[in-house]
Motif scaffolding. Structure first.
Motif, PDB file in Angstrom:
ATOM      1  N   MET A  60       0.841  -1.073   0.085  1.00 44.49           N
ATOM      2  CA  MET A  60       0.064  -0.076  -0.097  1.00 44.49           C
ATOM      3  C   MET A  60       0.990   1.205   0.018  1.00 44.49           C
ATOM      4  O   MET A  60       2.058   1.182   0.577  1.00 44.49           O
ATOM      5  CB  MET A  60      -0.815  -0.116   1.319  1.00 44.49           C
ATOM      6  N   PRO A  61       0.525   2.335  -0.731  1.00 43.64           N
ATOM      7  CA  PRO A  61       1.201   3.642  -0.721  1.00 43.64           C
ATOM      8  C   PRO A  61       1.227   4.187   0.561  1.00 43.64           C
ATOM      9  O   PRO A  61       0.209   4.026   1.354  1.00 43.64           O
ATOM     10  CB  PRO A  61       0.734   4.393  -1.603  1.00 43.64           C
ATOM     11  N   ALA A  62       2.396   4.690   1.161  1.00 40.23           N
ATOM     12  CA  ALA A  62       2.424   5.167   2.425  1.00 40.23           C
ATOM     13  C   ALA A  62       2.774   6.824   2.398  1.00 40.23           C
ATOM     14  O   ALA A  62       2.279   7.582   3.017  1.00 40.23           O
ATOM     15  CB  ALA A  62       3.457   4.473   3.280  1.00 40.23           C
ATOM     16  N   PHE A  63       3.903   6.950   1.462  1.00 39.82           N
ATOM     17  CA  PHE A  63       4.268   8.441   1.241  1.00 39.82           C
ATOM     18  C   PHE A  63       4.513   8.635  -0.226  1.00 39.82           C
ATOM     19  O   PHE A  63       4.845   7.676  -0.892  1.00 39.82           O
ATOM     20  CB  PHE A  63       5.641   8.900   2.131  1.00 39.82           C
ATOM     21  N   ASN A  64       4.505   9.812  -0.744  1.00 37.72           N
ATOM     22  CA  ASN A  64       4.921  10.212  -2.076  1.00 37.72           C
ATOM     23  C   ASN A  64       6.083  11.115  -1.826  1.00 37.72           C
ATOM     24  O   ASN A  64       6.162  12.106  -1.000  1.00 37.72           O
ATOM     25  CB  ASN A  64       3.868  10.839  -2.749  1.00 37.72           C
ATOM     26  N   GLU A  65       7.108  10.872  -2.657  1.00 41.53           N
ATOM     27  CA  GLU A  65       8.635  11.432  -2.246  1.00 41.53           C
ATOM     28  C   GLU A  65       8.686  12.167  -3.831  1.00 41.53           C
ATOM     29  O   GLU A  65       8.674  11.707  -4.836  1.00 41.53           O
ATOM     30  CB  GLU A  65       9.594  10.783  -2.015  1.00 41.53           C
ATOM     31  N   GLU A  66       9.249  13.625  -3.713  1.00 41.61           N
ATOM     32  CA  GLU A  66       9.616  14.299  -4.903  1.00 41.61           C
ATOM     33  C   GLU A  66      11.069  14.046  -4.654  1.00 41.61           C
ATOM     34  O   GLU A  66      11.707  14.345  -3.878  1.00 41.61           O
ATOM     35  CB  GLU A  66       9.542  15.664  -4.931  1.00 41.61           C
ATOM     36  N   LEU A  67      11.798  13.209  -5.731  1.00 39.22           N
ATOM     37  CA  LEU A  67      13.267  13.162  -5.869  1.00 39.22           C
ATOM     38  C   LEU A  67      13.878  14.321  -6.452  1.00 39.22           C
ATOM     39  O   LEU A  67      13.242  14.475  -7.493  1.00 39.22           O
ATOM     40  CB  LEU A  67      13.413  11.883  -6.649  1.00 39.22           C
ATOM     41  N   VAL A  68      15.044  14.944  -6.029  1.00 36.86           N
ATOM     42  CA  VAL A  68      15.628  16.058  -6.666  1.00 36.86           C
ATOM     43  C   VAL A  68      17.189  15.570  -7.024  1.00 36.86           C
ATOM     44  O   VAL A  68      17.755  14.637  -6.216  1.00 36.86           O
ATOM     45  CB  VAL A  68      15.819  16.780  -5.784  1.00 36.86           C
ATOM     46  N   MET A  69      17.479  15.823  -8.226  1.00 39.12           N
ATOM     47  CA  MET A  69      18.849  15.713  -8.623  1.00 39.12           C
ATOM     48  C   MET A  69      19.776  16.690  -8.193  1.00 39.12           C
ATOM     49  O   MET A  69      19.670  17.982  -8.403  1.00 39.12           O
ATOM     50  CB  MET A  69      19.000  15.456 -10.063  1.00 39.12           C
ATOM     51  N   LEU A  70      20.557  16.459  -7.228  1.00 40.25           N
ATOM     52  CA  LEU A  70      21.797  17.272  -6.636  1.00 40.25           C
ATOM     53  C   LEU A  70      22.957  17.493  -7.662  1.00 40.25           C
ATOM     54  O   LEU A  70      23.411  16.584  -8.064  1.00 40.25           O
ATOM     55  CB  LEU A  70      22.181  16.811  -5.172  1.00 40.25           C
ATOM     56  N   LEU A  71      23.118  18.705  -7.685  1.00 39.60           N
ATOM     57  CA  LEU A  71      24.372  19.082  -8.787  1.00 39.60           C
ATOM     58  C   LEU A  71      25.427  20.020  -8.000  1.00 39.60           C
ATOM     59  O   LEU A  71      25.086  20.720  -7.019  1.00 39.60           O
ATOM     60  CB  LEU A  71      23.895  19.891  -9.600  1.00 39.60           C
ATOM     61  N   PRO A  72      26.655  19.999  -8.352  1.00 36.30           N
ATOM     62  CA  PRO A  72      27.491  20.929  -7.399  1.00 36.30           C
ATOM     63  C   PRO A  72      27.101  22.425  -7.456  1.00 36.30           C
ATOM     64  O   PRO A  72      26.520  22.694  -8.326  1.00 36.30           O
ATOM     65  CB  PRO A  72      28.946  20.646  -8.239  1.00 36.30           C
ATOM     66  N   PRO A  73      27.537  22.891  -6.426  1.00 36.51           N
ATOM     67  CA  PRO A  73      27.135  24.466  -6.231  1.00 36.51           C
ATOM     68  C   PRO A  73      27.865  25.267  -7.610  1.00 36.51           C
ATOM     69  O   PRO A  73      27.030  26.259  -7.673  1.00 36.51           O
ATOM     70  CB  PRO A  73      27.875  24.822  -5.125  1.00 36.51           C
TER      71      PRO A  73
END
Length: 295
Positions: free
Chosen positions: A167-180
């Protein structure tokens, strides 16, 4: 063969030491040694290879451990079924690292206050390892990012695969991290990194990141290197160092008092699923499902 012998066998297998298993079980060492010897005599096989004080499972020992896990889990479920109105016993919950850090603390605190009779054991790992733990009865349930969550619209209590329900529990937005110092990308195809910092194979987020980056990298570009690390802190450190990308849930970044010195590019959305074995039902587990639904 009895449940006590199986519990002792499992403890020695986990600890790889009679001494540590005896301490864990609060038994004298000679009793643990005797029980293992009696079990091996009854089965007619060696369950352990003995290298000094170190005990490692033989092939037959690994095979028998799978049966022991299932028998002990079934016994625990049977005990709890005798008191269907009371949440008690032990509930072994597996979780991804990110979920354990960003989602579970307030939920489990409320759960403990409401059901103090439940001994809740929480362990973390990759989604693949957690699913295998549920299937082998080492875990009762787990919170995972399953690839099927990306293409299944209704997973409320439905069979997922190989005897798993979800069963779904949470929805996560995934983000791609890039160098500053990475130039602001106008599109995913503008990403200019040579490596991906991520967890070991079996991590669904890693699989999604490799697929996502592979789809958007320029044709003829150098293959993406993979740097396996053991924590999200290490992923952030690799990205901050300037030559790696990383993928994390946005909810994890929100835990930091100060925003890490990285650029976060929205990537994709994925459900975190609660998974369990078909037919598994205890009051403690049902109360956990209710807590997750309420959240």
């Amino acid at each position: 063969m009895d449940l006590t012998s199986l519990e002792i066998f499992r403890a020695v297998a986990d600890e790889q030491s009679v001494t540590r298993a005896a301490q864990h079980l609060q038994r004298v060492q000679s009793n643990v040694t005797t029980r293992i010897k009696q079990l091996e005599d009854e089965l007619g096989v060696h369950l352990f290879l003995r290298d000094g004080k170190r005990m490692t499972l033989t092939d037959k020992g690994r095979e028998f451990l799978a049966y022991a896990e299932r028998l002990l889990a079934l016994a625990a479920e049977a005990r709890q079924s005798m008191h269907p109105g009371v949440a008690g016993g032990t509930l072994r919950l597996g979780s991804m690292e990110s979920t354990a850090a960003s989602r579970l603390p307030p939920i489990l605190a409320r759960y403990h206050r409401a059901h103090p009779g439940v001994a809740l054991e929480v362990s973390t790992g990759t989604s693949q390892a957690l699913i295998e733990g549920v299937l082998s009865s080492r875990l009762d349930c787990a919170l995972v990012a399953h690839p099927d969550a990306l293409r299944r619209e209704d997973l409320h209590g439905q069979a997922l695969e190989r005897g798993l329900c979800a069963m779904p529990a949470f929805n996560e937005e995934l983000v791609m991290l890039l160098p500053p110092d990475h130039p602001p990308p106008a599109s995913p195809g503008d990403l200019r990194v040579g490596a991906l910092a991520c967890f070991a194979r079996g991590c669904t987020y890693r699989m999604l990141a490799e697929r996502w980056l592979g789809e958007h990298r320029a044709q003829g570009g150098a293959p993406l290197q993979v740097r396996e690390v053991g924590s999200y802190h290490a992923i952030l450190a690799c990205v901050s160092a300037g030559d790696s990308a990383g993928i994390v849930p946005r909810s994890l970044l929100a835990l930091y008092r100060e925003s890490p010195p990285v650029t976060a590019l929205p990537a994709l959305s994925v459900d975190t699923l609660l998974v369990w074995r078909e037919g598994y039902a205890t009051t403690a587990f049902e109360r956990l499902r209710e807590a997750l639904v309420a959240e």
